[in-house]
Scaffold this motif. Structure first.
Motif, mmCIF file in Angstrom:
data_model
loop_
_atom_site.group_PDB
_atom_site.id
_atom_site.type_symbol
_atom_site.label_atom_id
_atom_site.label_comp_id
_atom_site.label_asym_id
_atom_site.label_seq_id
_atom_site.Cartn_x
_atom_site.Cartn_y
_atom_site.Cartn_z
ATOM 1 N N PHE A 184 0.833 -1.197 0.000
ATOM 2 C CA PHE A 184 0.000 0.000 0.000
ATOM 3 C C PHE A 184 0.873 1.253 0.000
ATOM 4 O O PHE A 184 0.613 2.204 -0.716
ATOM 5 N N PHE A 185 1.953 1.242 0.773
ATOM 6 C CA PHE A 185 2.805 2.424 0.858
ATOM 7 C C PHE A 185 3.685 2.591 -0.371
ATOM 8 O O PHE A 185 3.937 3.715 -0.781
ATOM 9 N N THR A 186 4.132 1.485 -0.975
ATOM 10 C CA THR A 186 4.912 1.644 -2.211
ATOM 11 C C THR A 186 4.008 2.198 -3.303
ATOM 12 O O THR A 186 4.458 2.990 -4.126
ATOM 13 N N HIS A 187 2.723 1.830 -3.297
ATOM 14 C CA HIS A 187 1.786 2.379 -4.281
ATOM 15 C C HIS A 187 1.622 3.876 -4.080
ATOM 16 O O HIS A 187 1.545 4.632 -5.038
ATOM 17 N N LEU A 188 1.557 4.309 -2.833
ATOM 18 C CA LEU A 188 1.385 5.731 -2.533
ATOM 19 C C LEU A 188 2.599 6.536 -2.985
ATOM 20 O O LEU A 188 2.468 7.639 -3.495
ATOM 21 N N LYS A 189 3.801 5.951 -2.787
ATOM 22 C CA LYS A 189 5.033 6.665 -3.103
ATOM 23 C C LYS A 189 5.284 6.712 -4.602
ATOM 24 O O LYS A 189 5.970 7.588 -5.097
ATOM 25 N N ASP A 190 4.738 5.709 -5.316
ATOM 26 C CA ASP A 190 5.027 5.561 -6.746
ATOM 27 C C ASP A 190 4.211 6.566 -7.556
ATOM 28 O O ASP A 190 3.017 6.394 -7.738
ATOM 29 N N ARG A 191 4.864 7.629 -8.028
ATOM 30 C CA ARG A 191 4.168 8.649 -8.803
ATOM 31 C C ARG A 191 4.244 8.354 -10.299
ATOM 32 O O ARG A 191 3.589 9.011 -11.088
ATOM 33 N N GLN A 192 5.109 7.413 -10.703
ATOM 34 C CA GLN A 192 5.289 7.130 -12.126
ATOM 35 C C GLN A 192 4.259 6.125 -12.654
ATOM 36 O O GLN A 192 3.978 6.097 -13.826
ATOM 37 N N ASN A 193 3.743 5.308 -11.754
ATOM 38 C CA ASN A 193 2.864 4.235 -12.187
ATOM 39 C C ASN A 193 1.521 4.284 -11.476
ATOM 40 O O ASN A 193 1.400 4.873 -10.405
ATOM 41 N N ARG A 194 0.546 3.627 -12.083
ATOM 42 C CA ARG A 194 -0.737 3.448 -11.424
ATOM 43 C C ARG A 194 -0.976 1.963 -11.244
ATOM 44 O O ARG A 194 -0.490 1.142 -12.012
ATOM 45 N N TYR A 195 -1.747 1.629 -10.220
ATOM 46 C CA TYR A 195 -1.998 0.227 -9.918
ATOM 47 C C TYR A 195 -3.491 -0.046 -10.034
ATOM 48 O O TYR A 195 -4.310 0.694 -9.490
ATOM 49 N N PHE A 196 -3.802 -1.088 -10.763
ATOM 50 C CA PHE A 196 -5.189 -1.525 -10.875
ATOM 51 C C PHE A 196 -5.261 -2.987 -10.484
ATOM 52 O O PHE A 196 -4.298 -3.732 -10.663
ATOM 53 N N SER A 197 -6.428 -3.389 -9.976
ATOM 54 C CA SER A 197 -6.577 -4.817 -9.742
ATOM 55 C C SER A 197 -7.470 -5.384 -10.838
ATOM 56 O O SER A 197 -8.448 -4.772 -11.248
ATOM 57 N N CYS A 198 -7.090 -6.536 -11.303
ATOM 58 C CA CYS A 198 -7.795 -7.204 -12.393
ATOM 59 C C CYS A 198 -9.228 -7.524 -11.968
ATOM 60 O O CYS A 198 -9.448 -8.052 -10.882
ATOM 61 N N PRO A 199 -10.231 -7.185 -12.810
ATOM 62 C CA PRO A 199 -11.625 -7.458 -12.436
ATOM 63 C C PRO A 199 -11.941 -8.948 -12.397
ATOM 64 O O PRO A 199 -12.934 -9.354 -11.796
ATOM 65 N N ASN A 200 -11.087 -9.748 -12.991
ATOM 66 C CA ASN A 200 -11.350 -11.189 -13.059
ATOM 67 C C ASN A 200 -10.691 -11.954 -11.908
ATOM 68 O O ASN A 200 -11.330 -12.742 -11.229
ATOM 69 N N CYS A 201 -9.376 -11.701 -11.679
ATOM 70 C CA CYS A 201 -8.654 -12.509 -10.688
ATOM 71 C C CYS A 201 -8.082 -11.664 -9.542
ATOM 72 O O CYS A 201 -7.413 -12.202 -8.669
#
Ligand SMILES: [Zn+2]
Length: 123
Positions: free
Chosen positions: A78-95
């Motif tokens: 969760f914190f690496t996602h917050l710090k990461d300004r270059q990328n976005r994170y999505f969760s797959c709707p299937n798995c």
């Protein structure tokens, strides 16, 4: 004398989770809440401040390592996602696999690396 205490403690902690990042975060959160409650003399905050401390203790002495490691990984992630300004994170709707995509590319078609499902997201 101190050696014996150390060995006893090591034996006691063997097979238990111990202090991981999430436990430390909970301890700090609890300590901050207790400190704030003593400054504001709020008894509610004092009680609430003990909750994260008790959860941290529970996690440290827990023998369910698999579950505790998963919780810790989720927390750190969760914190690496917050710090990461270059990328976005999505969760797959299937798995529900987490997929990382570069930020600022507009609407793109994302293909899940795990199950192959494609979905469109705005980055
Ligand atoms: Zn998937």
């Amino acid at each position: 004398m101190f050696q014996n205490i150390r060995y006893a403690l090591q034996r006691f902690m063997y097979g238990r989770n111990g202090a991981d990042t999430l436990s430390w975060a909970l301890i700090i959160l609890g300590a901050v809440l207790c400190l704030v409650s003593s400054l504001t003399s709020s008894s509610l905050l004092y009680v609430v401040g003990y909750l994260p401390l008790m959860v941290a203790l529970f996690r440290m002495y827990s023998r369910n390592l698999e579950k505790r490691h998963a919780e810790n990984a989720k927390f750190c992630g969760f914190f690496t996602h917050l710090k990461d300004r270059q990328n976005r994170y999505f969760s797959c709707p299937n798995c529900a696999q987490t997929v990382r995509v570069p930020r600022g590319k507009g609407k793109i078609n994302i293909r899940c690396p795990k199950c192959g499902r494609q979905f469109v997201k705005k980055t």
